[in-house]
Design a protein around this motif. Structure first.
Motif, PDB file in Angstrom:
ATOM      1  N   ILE A 189      42.060  36.883  58.744  1.00 59.26           N
ATOM      2  CA  ILE A 189      42.798  36.999  59.636  1.00 59.26           C
ATOM      3  C   ILE A 189      42.154  36.028  60.745  1.00 59.26           C
ATOM      4  O   ILE A 189      41.097  35.721  61.219  1.00 59.26           O
ATOM      5  CB  ILE A 189      42.617  38.336  60.397  1.00 59.26           C
ATOM      6  CG1 ILE A 189      43.158  39.506  59.546  1.00 59.26           C
ATOM      7  CG2 ILE A 189      43.390  38.455  61.701  1.00 59.26           C
ATOM      8  CD1 ILE A 189      42.996  40.898  60.015  1.00 59.26           C
ATOM      9  N   VAL A 190      43.492  35.067  61.165  1.00 60.97           N
ATOM     10  CA  VAL A 190      43.005  33.927  62.481  1.00 60.97           C
ATOM     11  C   VAL A 190      43.138  34.513  63.692  1.00 60.97           C
ATOM     12  O   VAL A 190      44.232  34.810  63.964  1.00 60.97           O
ATOM     13  CB  VAL A 190      43.789  32.891  61.949  1.00 60.97           C
ATOM     14  CG1 VAL A 190      43.385  31.527  62.826  1.00 60.97           C
ATOM     15  CG2 VAL A 190      43.746  32.332  60.465  1.00 60.97           C
ATOM     16  N   THR A 191      42.173  34.477  64.320  1.00 62.88           N
ATOM     17  CA  THR A 191      42.447  34.936  65.826  1.00 62.88           C
ATOM     18  C   THR A 191      42.876  33.668  66.609  1.00 62.88           C
ATOM     19  O   THR A 191      43.029  32.355  66.218  1.00 62.88           O
ATOM     20  CB  THR A 191      40.909  35.182  66.318  1.00 62.88           C
ATOM     21  OG1 THR A 191      40.148  34.180  66.371  1.00 62.88           O
ATOM     22  CG2 THR A 191      40.266  36.263  65.325  1.00 62.88           C
ATOM     23  N   PRO A 192      43.709  33.838  67.995  1.00 62.62           N
ATOM     24  CA  PRO A 192      44.067  32.955  68.599  1.00 62.62           C
ATOM     25  C   PRO A 192      42.908  31.843  68.940  1.00 62.62           C
ATOM     26  O   PRO A 192      43.385  30.855  69.231  1.00 62.62           O
ATOM     27  CB  PRO A 192      44.521  33.723  69.946  1.00 62.62           C
ATOM     28  CG  PRO A 192      44.912  35.232  69.478  1.00 62.62           C
ATOM     29  CD  PRO A 192      43.673  35.487  68.296  1.00 62.62           C
ATOM     30  N   ALA A 193      41.806  32.343  69.248  1.00 69.24           N
ATOM     31  CA  ALA A 193      40.697  31.302  69.665  1.00 69.24           C
ATOM     32  C   ALA A 193      40.435  30.233  68.497  1.00 69.24           C
ATOM     33  O   ALA A 193      40.435  29.252  68.590  1.00 69.24           O
ATOM     34  CB  ALA A 193      39.470  31.791  69.867  1.00 69.24           C
ATOM     35  N   GLU A 194      40.475  30.970  67.343  1.00 72.98           N
ATOM     36  CA  GLU A 194      40.331  29.832  66.092  1.00 72.98           C
ATOM     37  C   GLU A 194      41.512  29.064  66.002  1.00 72.98           C
ATOM     38  O   GLU A 194      41.231  27.825  65.698  1.00 72.98           O
ATOM     39  CB  GLU A 194      40.266  30.716  64.951  1.00 72.98           C
ATOM     40  CG  GLU A 194      38.955  31.510  64.814  1.00 72.98           C
ATOM     41  CD  GLU A 194      38.552  32.298  63.520  1.00 72.98           C
ATOM     42  OE1 GLU A 194      39.778  32.794  62.986  1.00 72.98           O
ATOM     43  OE2 GLU A 194      37.624  32.762  63.285  1.00 72.98           O
ATOM     44  N   ALA A 200      41.033  26.397  68.357  1.00 71.04           N
ATOM     45  CA  ALA A 200      39.999  25.256  67.951  1.00 71.04           C
ATOM     46  C   ALA A 200      40.501  24.315  66.789  1.00 71.04           C
ATOM     47  O   ALA A 200      40.192  23.233  66.823  1.00 71.04           O
ATOM     48  CB  ALA A 200      38.861  26.235  67.639  1.00 71.04           C
ATOM     49  N   ARG A 201      41.326  24.996  65.823  1.00 70.77           N
ATOM     50  CA  ARG A 201      41.780  24.142  64.633  1.00 70.77           C
ATOM     51  C   ARG A 201      42.806  23.322  65.392  1.00 70.77           C
ATOM     52  O   ARG A 201      42.665  21.915  64.984  1.00 70.77           O
ATOM     53  CB  ARG A 201      42.467  25.075  63.713  1.00 70.77           C
ATOM     54  CG  ARG A 201      41.579  25.886  62.997  1.00 70.77           C
ATOM     55  CD  ARG A 201      42.168  26.560  62.074  1.00 70.77           C
ATOM     56  NE  ARG A 201      41.421  27.614  61.220  1.00 70.77           N
ATOM     57  CZ  ARG A 201      41.727  28.258  60.159  1.00 70.77           C
ATOM     58  NH1 ARG A 201      42.967  28.532  59.849  1.00 70.77           N
ATOM     59  NH2 ARG A 201      40.800  28.982  59.667  1.00 70.77           N
ATOM     60  N   ARG A 202      43.714  23.641  66.372  1.00 66.18           N
ATOM     61  CA  ARG A 202      44.457  22.545  66.730  1.00 66.18           C
ATOM     62  C   ARG A 202      43.764  21.442  67.673  1.00 66.18           C
ATOM     63  O   ARG A 202      44.292  20.135  67.307  1.00 66.18           O
ATOM     64  CB  ARG A 202      45.777  23.417  67.811  1.00 66.18           C
ATOM     65  CG  ARG A 202      46.764  22.502  68.211  1.00 66.18           C
ATOM     66  CD  ARG A 202      47.572  23.083  69.188  1.00 66.18           C
ATOM     67  NE  ARG A 202      48.160  24.460  68.402  1.00 66.18           N
ATOM     68  CZ  ARG A 202      48.070  25.652  68.707  1.00 66.18           C
ATOM     69  NH1 ARG A 202      47.116  26.218  69.819  1.00 66.18           N
ATOM     70  NH2 ARG A 202      48.684  26.729  68.155  1.00 66.18           N
ATOM     71  N   LYS A 203      42.852  21.821  68.370  1.00 64.23           N
ATOM     72  CA  LYS A 203      41.960  20.772  69.031  1.00 64.23           C
ATOM     73  C   LYS A 203      41.322  20.012  68.026  1.00 64.23           C
ATOM     74  O   LYS A 203      41.286  18.606  68.222  1.00 64.23           O
ATOM     75  CB  LYS A 203      40.784  21.427  69.818  1.00 64.23           C
ATOM     76  CG  LYS A 203      41.430  22.191  70.962  1.00 64.23           C
ATOM     77  CD  LYS A 203      40.426  22.710  72.029  1.00 64.23           C
ATOM     78  CE  LYS A 203      40.915  23.243  73.181  1.00 64.23           C
ATOM     79  NZ  LYS A 203      39.775  23.805  74.207  1.00 64.23           N
TER      80      LYS A 203
END
Length: 300
Positions: free
Chosen positions: A17-22, A25-28
């Motif tokens: 499960i990918v959280t919004p914060a992750e 971070a991946r997008r950044k």
């Protein structure tokens, strides 16, 4: 009877499960990767495109050079043949190889023992000697050009030759001594002590232990000196300008450009021939060069 409640099944393991914060971070991280590589590609193009323009222009005809046509049609490989057939061009090549090759060997051979002494010996005045070497690095060559010219040209009658530029390299170079000294500081003293226990003197220790371990530093110094001598214009202008038989490529290229100031394709072809050896040497020796320059800053 107890009522049984249906519980929803999990979509997958909790770790998937990918959280919004992750996600943020991946997008950044992705944007950072794209930005860094875009800047790298832009910087590479900034440095490569002038060489590409130089090479393409050298293969154009007289009427096409420096026009809106960026691609040669047809490829004029005869430009390089014409440059080679220019009177004196091969002589400039031989003089430059002599100046750069012999000068590099003399500089390395004379600078390495001095750097070894400054790095590994403990003697009175060692720090003062190092300060003198550093002060020589800060002294511009133009400051001593008049007395040096009077000495070589008037006292020894060597004007019109390259020997006033080659012979001083047999007495060491301040920058080469300092760079080698910094690299030799990274060699552990235990290796030298082990060699001395086995019966090696200082000279044998230098040959058998220090030189094999200092190959990256020696390669860096040799490349620096070779590039300097190959591209040197000031020295040949001072000592060899009166004798065309002693001209180097850097000085002869100026004469060639003056004689073919309207033939830009030939001028570019001559420039490519002057630059090609330096590029080839650096391409094959870049690993040792980068390693040597990097390790010179490990210890002070």
């Amino acid at each position: 009877m107890a009522q049984v409640l249906d519980t929803p099944k999990a979509a997958g393991p909790v770790s998937d499960i990918v959280t919004p914060a992750e996600r943020v971070a991946r997008r950044k991280a992705l944007l950072h990767w794209i930005g860094v590589h875009s800047l790298g590609v832009a910087a590479a193009l900034f440095f490569v495109l002038p060489f590409v323009f130089l090479l393409l222009t050298s293969l154009m005809g007289d009427q096409q050079a420096l026009t809106r046509d960026l691609w040669p049609h047809p490829f004029e490989w005869s430009n390089y043949k014409e440059v080679f057939n220019t009177p004196g061009f091969l002589t400039w090549w031989k003089n430059t190889l002599l100046y750069a090759g012999l000068g590099t060997v003399l500089t390395v051979v004379s600078s390495l023992p001095v750097a070894y002494a400054l790095a590994k010996f403990r003697f009175r005045g060692r720090h003062l000697s190092l300060m003198l070497v550093i002060s020589m690095m800060m002294l511009p060559p133009q400051v001593v050009v008049i007395p040096m010219y009077l000495f070589w040209a008037k006292q020894l009658d060597m004007s019109g030759t390259l020997w006033p530029l080659i012979i001083p390299m047999a007495f060491g170079d301040a920058f080469s001594i300092f760079l080698l000294r910094q690299f030799l500081l990274t060699i552990p003293n235990e290796y030298l002590d082990a060699a001395k226990v086995d019966g090696c003197g200082e000279f044998r220790t230098l040959l058998r232990v220090v030189i094999p371990m200092a190959k990256p530093g020696i390669a860096a110094v040799a490349l620096f000196q070779f590039f300097y001598a190959w591209n040197d214009y000031f020295g040949p202008q001072i000592y060899a300008s009166e004798n065309p038989a002693a001209w180097t490529l850097s000085y002869g290229l100026e004469s060639f450009k003056g004689a073919h100031h309207t033939d830009w394709n030939l001028t570019m072809a001559a420039t490519v021939l002057v630059m090609a050896p330096v590029i080839v040497v650096f391409f094959f020796a870049q690993k040792a060069f980068v390693e040597g320059v990097t390790l010179t800053g490990v210890k002070g």
